[in-house]
Design a protein around this motif. Sequence first.
Motif: not given
Length: 226
Positions: A111, A143, A146
Amino acid sequence: MVQVSDDTMKGCEMRGKELVDANVLTAADFEEWAHSSKSIKSTIIGVGLPAYSLLYTLLQSVRHGTAGLLMADGVEITYLNRPRDRVFDWFFHPLIVLRDQISAANLVESELRYLEKLTLMSGYLERMATWENGAIAPESALKNGEIQALSRRLQGLTRNISKFPTYRRRYQQVVKCLLVYAQEKEGTLKPRISKLGSTRGSRKEDPSQRSKLVEGFTSINISSSV
């Protein structure tokens, strides 16, 4: 404030060379920005590279658990020792907030690589697809959103920081340095040309021909450009 500015430029140059060595950035990218800094492709260098460098600064600060920002030279800037400058204050608090947001996101390695890719490539999907850096977009839409929000904040802060006095002039020097570095790596660096039109390293001139040329002039001043 001068120290912070110097560190910012050194960070851009350092990260830029790493990306050139990894074949992520090319001489064409730096030339694109130099010729048209407002084109869509040029945002990779104009916004993406300094935002990517800023991301590294924030990540280093998070990993070392610093109370402020850990600069490339190892100096930690906090609320207590920060430069007493109104302009700097406008950006210091938002940087600390963004540092804390990155820390709170608890991103795994894949990520983080995705955040790097989004930040550097400024949403340029074609280039994102060709950069294999181990990034994996999260399956969770929450996610993913985000991480995209973090990359946009990094780019937004970078655009604001670029309004600092002398920023553009100093960043132009960094880009010139990286352009030469990329050209040397690619073997496309053009040799410097003298005022007589000869390149450095060319064959020596025949002395007899030179004397004939000199006879036709009352004086001549030969100098090499640098």
